[in-house]
Motif scaffolding. Structure first.
Motif, PDB file in Angstrom:
ATOM      1  N   ASP A  84       3.745  13.397  10.919  1.00 28.56           N
ATOM      2  CA  ASP A  84       4.540  12.234  10.501  1.00 28.56           C
ATOM      3  C   ASP A  84       3.723  11.488   9.448  1.00 28.56           C
ATOM      4  OD1 ASP A  84       6.121  10.049  10.145  1.00 28.56           O
ATOM      5  OD2 ASP A  84       5.908   9.230  12.165  1.00 28.56           O
ATOM      6  N   LYS A  85       4.209  11.507   8.233  1.00 34.77           N
ATOM      7  CA  LYS A  85       3.431  10.964   7.108  1.00 34.77           C
ATOM      8  C   LYS A  85       3.722   9.481   6.849  1.00 34.77           C
ATOM      9  CE  LYS A  85       2.271  15.342   5.091  1.00 34.77           C
ATOM     10  NZ  LYS A  85       2.489  16.029   6.320  1.00 34.77           N
ATOM     11  N   ARG A  86       4.433   8.838   7.775  1.00 34.29           N
ATOM     12  CA  ARG A  86       4.650   7.400   7.618  1.00 34.29           C
ATOM     13  C   ARG A  86       3.309   6.677   7.779  1.00 34.29           C
ATOM     14  NH1 ARG A  86       9.506   8.886   9.231  1.00 34.29           N
ATOM     15  NH2 ARG A  86      11.315   7.778   8.372  1.00 34.29           N
ATOM     16  N   PRO A  87       2.945   5.866   6.801  1.00 27.35           N
ATOM     17  CA  PRO A  87       1.627   5.212   6.881  1.00 27.35           C
ATOM     18  C   PRO A  87       1.561   4.136   7.959  1.00 27.35           C
ATOM     19  CG  PRO A  87       2.790   4.580   4.868  1.00 27.35           C
ATOM     20  CD  PRO A  87       3.665   5.552   5.574  1.00 27.35           C
ATOM     21  N   GLN A  88       0.349   3.839   8.407  1.00 25.48           N
ATOM     22  CA  GLN A  88       0.105   2.775   9.375  1.00 25.48           C
ATOM     23  C   GLN A  88      -1.145   2.000   8.977  1.00 25.48           C
ATOM     24  OE1 GLN A  88       0.433   5.648  12.446  1.00 25.48           O
ATOM     25  NE2 GLN A  88      -1.782   5.876  12.716  1.00 25.48           N
ATOM     26  N   LEU A  89      -1.404   0.872   9.658  1.00 22.22           N
ATOM     27  CA  LEU A  89      -2.490  -0.023   9.244  1.00 22.22           C
ATOM     28  C   LEU A  89      -3.843   0.677   9.151  1.00 22.22           C
ATOM     29  CD1 LEU A  89      -1.581  -3.252  11.266  1.00 22.22           C
ATOM     30  CD2 LEU A  89      -1.503  -2.989   8.792  1.00 22.22           C
ATOM     31  N   SER A  90      -4.115   1.617  10.063  1.00 17.60           N
ATOM     32  CA  SER A  90      -5.420   2.293  10.061  1.00 17.60           C
ATOM     33  C   SER A  90      -5.606   3.202   8.844  1.00 17.60           C
ATOM     34  CB  SER A  90      -5.591   3.115  11.341  1.00 17.60           C
ATOM     35  OG  SER A  90      -4.543   4.074  11.446  1.00 17.60           O
TER      36      SER A  90
ATOM     37  N   VAL B   2       1.232  -6.991   5.361  1.00 15.52           N
ATOM     38  CA  VAL B   2       0.855  -5.647   4.894  1.00 15.52           C
ATOM     39  C   VAL B   2       2.117  -4.789   4.887  1.00 15.52           C
ATOM     40  CG1 VAL B   2      -0.538  -3.580   5.270  1.00 15.52           C
ATOM     41  CG2 VAL B   2      -1.483  -5.829   5.837  1.00 15.52           C
ATOM     42  N   MET B   3       2.448  -4.250   3.700  1.00 20.40           N
ATOM     43  CA  MET B   3       3.641  -3.403   3.546  1.00 20.40           C
ATOM     44  C   MET B   3       3.225  -2.034   3.020  1.00 20.40           C
ATOM     45  SD  MET B   3       6.259  -6.089   1.722  1.00 20.40           S
ATOM     46  CE  MET B   3       5.174  -6.473   0.347  1.00 20.40           C
ATOM     47  N   PHE B   4       3.953  -1.016   3.459  1.00 23.65           N
ATOM     48  CA  PHE B   4       3.706   0.343   2.975  1.00 23.65           C
ATOM     49  C   PHE B   4       4.964   0.887   2.307  1.00 23.65           C
ATOM     50  CE2 PHE B   4       1.211  -0.254   6.878  1.00 23.65           C
ATOM     51  CZ  PHE B   4      -0.070  -0.036   6.395  1.00 23.65           C
ATOM     52  N   VAL B   5       4.792   1.525   1.151  1.00 22.64           N
ATOM     53  CA  VAL B   5       5.921   2.193   0.490  1.00 22.64           C
ATOM     54  C   VAL B   5       5.900   3.649   0.941  1.00 22.64           C
ATOM     55  CG1 VAL B   5       7.065   2.672  -1.687  1.00 22.64           C
ATOM     56  CG2 VAL B   5       5.542   0.722  -1.511  1.00 22.64           C
ATOM     57  N   TYR B   6       7.046   4.144   1.409  1.00 21.54           N
ATOM     58  CA  TYR B   6       7.122   5.531   1.904  1.00 21.54           C
ATOM     59  C   TYR B   6       8.416   6.165   1.429  1.00 21.54           C
ATOM     60  CZ  TYR B   6       7.668   9.410   5.191  1.00 21.54           C
ATOM     61  OH  TYR B   6       7.861  10.656   5.746  1.00 21.54           O
ATOM     62  N   ARG B   7       8.282   7.336   0.780  1.00 19.56           N
ATOM     63  CA  ARG B   7       9.475   8.089   0.353  1.00 19.56           C
ATOM     64  C   ARG B   7       9.411   9.487   0.957  1.00 19.56           C
ATOM     65  NH1 ARG B   7      10.399   9.591  -4.495  1.00 19.56           N
ATOM     66  NH2 ARG B   7       8.292   9.384  -5.372  1.00 19.56           N
ATOM     67  N   GLU B   8      10.240   9.720   1.957  1.00 23.97           N
ATOM     68  CA  GLU B   8      10.249  11.028   2.625  1.00 23.97           C
ATOM     69  C   GLU B   8      10.676  12.127   1.655  1.00 23.97           C
ATOM     70  OE1 GLU B   8      11.871  13.057   6.752  1.00 23.97           O
ATOM     71  OE2 GLU B   8      12.292  10.935   6.369  1.00 23.97           O
TER      72      GLU B   8
ATOM     73  N   ALA C 149       0.823  -1.210   0.000  1.00 24.32           N
ATOM     74  CA  ALA C 149       0.000   0.000   0.000  1.00 24.32           C
ATOM     75  C   ALA C 149       0.858   1.261   0.000  1.00 24.32           C
ATOM     76  CB  ALA C 149      -0.929  -0.004   1.216  1.00 24.32           C
ATOM     77  N   GLY C 150       0.277   2.345  -0.451  1.00 28.74           N
ATOM     78  CA  GLY C 150       0.989   3.623  -0.448  1.00 28.74           C
ATOM     79  C   GLY C 150       0.125   4.721  -1.030  1.00 28.74           C
ATOM     80  N   ARG C 151       0.472   5.956  -0.700  1.00 32.28           N
ATOM     81  CA  ARG C 151      -0.209   7.111  -1.297  1.00 32.28           C
ATOM     82  C   ARG C 151       0.236   7.261  -2.753  1.00 32.28           C
ATOM     83  NH1 ARG C 151      -4.388   9.199  -0.627  1.00 32.28           N
ATOM     84  NH2 ARG C 151      -3.785  11.378  -0.937  1.00 32.28           N
ATOM     85  N   PRO C 152      -0.518   7.983  -3.576  1.00 32.39           N
ATOM     86  CA  PRO C 152      -0.083   8.209  -4.964  1.00 32.39           C
ATOM     87  C   PRO C 152       1.319   8.814  -5.020  1.00 32.39           C
ATOM     88  CG  PRO C 152      -2.341   8.951  -4.666  1.00 32.39           C
ATOM     89  CD  PRO C 152      -1.834   8.583  -3.316  1.00 32.39           C
ATOM     90  N   SER C 153       2.100   8.411  -6.010  1.00 30.69           N
ATOM     91  CA  SER C 153       3.477   8.883  -6.264  1.00 30.69           C
ATOM     92  C   SER C 153       4.512   8.324  -5.299  1.00 30.69           C
ATOM     93  CB  SER C 153       3.563  10.427  -6.243  1.00 30.69           C
ATOM     94  OG  SER C 153       2.714  10.969  -7.222  1.00 30.69           O
TER      95      SER C 153
ATOM     96  N   ALA D  80      14.165   5.100  -0.088  1.00 34.72           N
ATOM     97  CA  ALA D  80      12.762   4.746   0.133  1.00 34.72           C
ATOM     98  C   ALA D  80      12.692   3.766   1.295  1.00 34.72           C
ATOM     99  CB  ALA D  80      12.172   4.116  -1.125  1.00 34.72           C
ATOM    100  N   GLU D  81      11.518   3.678   1.889  1.00 37.18           N
ATOM    101  CA  GLU D  81      11.303   2.721   2.979  1.00 37.18           C
ATOM    102  C   GLU D  81      10.145   1.807   2.615  1.00 37.18           C
ATOM    103  OE1 GLU D  81      11.040   3.833   7.307  1.00 37.18           O
ATOM    104  OE2 GLU D  81      11.521   5.812   6.484  1.00 37.18           O
ATOM    105  N   VAL D  82      10.281   0.538   2.950  1.00 36.05           N
ATOM    106  CA  VAL D  82       9.138  -0.365   2.930  1.00 36.05           C
ATOM    107  C   VAL D  82       8.857  -0.704   4.389  1.00 36.05           C
ATOM    108  CG1 VAL D  82       8.249  -2.621   2.250  1.00 36.05           C
ATOM    109  CG2 VAL D  82       9.590  -1.300   0.633  1.00 36.05           C
ATOM    110  N   ILE D  83       7.717  -0.224   4.876  1.00 38.77           N
ATOM    111  CA  ILE D  83       7.347  -0.438   6.283  1.00 38.77           C
ATOM    112  C   ILE D  83       6.451  -1.676   6.347  1.00 38.77           C
ATOM    113  CG2 ILE D  83       6.153   0.562   8.276  1.00 38.77           C
ATOM    114  CD1 ILE D  83       6.771   3.351   6.799  1.00 38.77           C
ATOM    115  N   ILE D  84       6.891  -2.693   7.071  1.00 38.09           N
ATOM    116  CA  ILE D  84       6.094  -3.913   7.226  1.00 38.09           C
ATOM    117  C   ILE D  84       5.229  -3.729   8.476  1.00 38.09           C
ATOM    118  CG2 ILE D  84       6.144  -6.420   7.557  1.00 38.09           C
ATOM    119  CD1 ILE D  84       8.911  -6.328   6.094  1.00 38.09           C
TER     120      ILE D  84
END
Length: 496
Positions: A397-403, A418-424, A221-225, A455-459
């Motif tokens: 803090d724009k790091r995504p979480q399960l909610s 569940v993984m999140f893609v995050y690019r600060e 999962a991740g936000r656009p871009s 980039a980060e992949v947050i598990i």
């Protein structure tokens, strides 16, 4: 012989055709087992009790199996106490029938042939049953019974029969489940304590996940871009590129490295997706490929990359708004015709439910359950991309979480990972101060340097492993994720 007339047509009733079976083959097999228990392994690799036509023979085989697996003797004498009150056996002559079975077994060497014959006849009987079910359902013309759904149901049943020799698996013994678990652990051990699953091509992500595991549903999962489609295409490319066919540790033909990848691209066309993969492989920026703005050297690299990827086992389906039932049917067909080791769906919210529901949450629940069912039925990892809700943007803090998952309850519940893609870097770029704010500009440049190309992949969830964060490199020009070289690894050469 008296004929029974049917009231409708006044014609004689057609006798019900007898289902294919061979009582003699069943008797020979059981007789051989009762005289020589060592033959059991040869038979059990092909036939199970439900393959026998005669219910009494099913019970005799089950008893033989139970005793032999306990290293106890299975003979007419030892089986007699268990079957003395069996009505079916009594109809065949009682315990004497067991003695006659053992006495008439004359071809112990042909046990495997008899087992195969019994198995094949059982499959034919199941096929006849499926044909009757299909015919009955097709004849039942109701609003609730759509022909398209019937086709998908029939295909699923036929696929299961082709793969497993039966249409329903039902309960399995703990011994069977333990054996499968040991085989998976053995596969990992054979790789020198490496991965139990398929490698993503990203070392640190593999360490955290242990590779892509069979029958798992992974949500990316991740936000656009943020680059979730790029990461999915990178993984698809790496898995397909590494594909090697051979004999697996289970002794069957299949992928010994990498795998065959199916990619549902519900948002982008197949041509756009291929251009992304070619951009990564040829190291030519994707926007230059789109515009045709390439030097001769870049175009040569692009063509060479295209040639090298011609035989890559990556199959793309870009049909928009696919219903989950059709998605499953096409995946089954791909596995049957070409093979399938990893399935990727881009993205989950663009898949349609089989039937419209009263709420979007229920629709997404049906889709995630359907994707998990595909993973289990086809015994492959399924990676489904997902959008995140806008509430991420309102936090500091724009790091995504399960909610943050859209319609998160069902997605979080059904997923194994569940993984999140995050690019600060994406957010930092948008915080650029004005040129006249020199002090803030210096701070911003330092911050940008720290996050540039990372980039980060947050598990956020993992059923069989730790949660945490994995750092990756990201080259936006080529939409490519890679293994991040840490400062202490500088000078030691790049990691594979």
């Amino acid at each position: 012989m008296n004929e029974i007339a049917t009231p409708q047509a006044g014609l004689p009733a057609v006798p019900e055709p007898q289902l294919p079976h061979s009582i003699e083959a069943e008797q020979q097999l059981l007789g051989a087992l009762l005289t020589d228990n060592d033959l059991y392994d040869r038979a059990a690799s092909i036939v199970r009790s439900e393959h026998f036509y005669d219910p009494v023979h099913q019970r005799i085989f089950d008893l033989c199996a139970a005793r032999i697996q306990k290293n106890a003797l299975a003979s007419p004498v030892t089986l007699k106490p268990f079957l003395e009150d069996d009505e079916g056996l009594r109809a065949l002559g009682g315990p004497v029938y067991l003695i006659n079975l053992a006495a008439s077994a004359i071809a112990a060497y042909a046990v495997k042939d008899y087992a195969q014959m019994i198995h094949d006849l059982a499959v034919r009987r199941t096929l006849i049953g499926l044909g009757r079910d299909i015919s009955t359902k097709a004849s039942d013309v109701t609003v609730a019974s759509e022909p398209d759904e019937q086709i998908v149901e029939a295909e699923a049943a036929l696929y299961a029969l082709a793969e497993q020799g039966r249409t329903e698996s039902g309960f399995q013994s703990f011994l069977s489940a333990v054996t499968q678990a040991v085989n998976v652990a053995n596969a990992a051990y054979q790789r020198d304590g490496g991965l139990a699953g398929i490698s993503t091509g990203l070392i640190d992500l593999d360490k955290k996940l242990g590779g892509l595991h069979r029958s798992d549903l992974l949500i990316l999962a991740g936000r656009p871009s943020m680059g979730k489609t790029s990461l999915a295409t990178n993984i698809a490319f790496q898995v397909a590129k590494a594909y090697r066919k051979g004999t697996t540790h289970e002794g069957r033909e299949g992928a010994v490295n990498g795998g065959i990848v199916g990619f549902y691209s519900l948002e982008m066309s197949a041509e756009q997706l291929a251009a992304r993969i070619l951009s990564e492989a040829s190291e030519v920026p994707s926007e230059q490929i789109r515009r045709g703005d390439m030097t001769e050297a870049e175009f040569r690299r692009f063509v060479e990359a295209a040639k090298s990827l011609e035989a890559c086992p990556l199959y793309i389906d870009d049909t928009p708004a696919l219903p989950i039932s059709q998605l499953a049917a096409r995946a089954r067909r791909l596995k049957r015709t070409k093979g399938l080791d990893v399935l990727i769906v881009d993205y989950l919210q663009l898949v349609r439910p089989a039937t419209a529901k009263d709420s979007r949450v229920n629709e997404v629940s049906e889709i995630t359950q359907g994707l998990k069912a595909i993973a289990k039925e086809l015994d492959i990892p399924v990676i489904a991309l997902s959008q995140l809700s806008r509430q991420v943007e309102s936090r500091e803090d724009k790091r995504p979480q399960l909610s943050d998952l859209r319609e998160s309850g069902s997605i979080e519940q059904d997923a194994d990972v569940v993984m999140f893609v995050y690019r600060e870097e994406y957010y930092k770029e948008r915080e650029k101060p004005g040129d006249h704010q020199l002090e803030k500009m210096a701070e911003w440049q330092a911050a940008m340097e720290a996050v540039n190309g990372k980039a980060e992949v947050i598990i956020g969830k993992q059923r069989h492993g730790p949660i945490g964060s994995v750092e990756l490199s990201f080259e936006g020009r080529f939409t490519r994720f890679g293994n991040l070289i840490q400062p202490w690894q500088q000078g030691g050469g790049e990691r594979g």
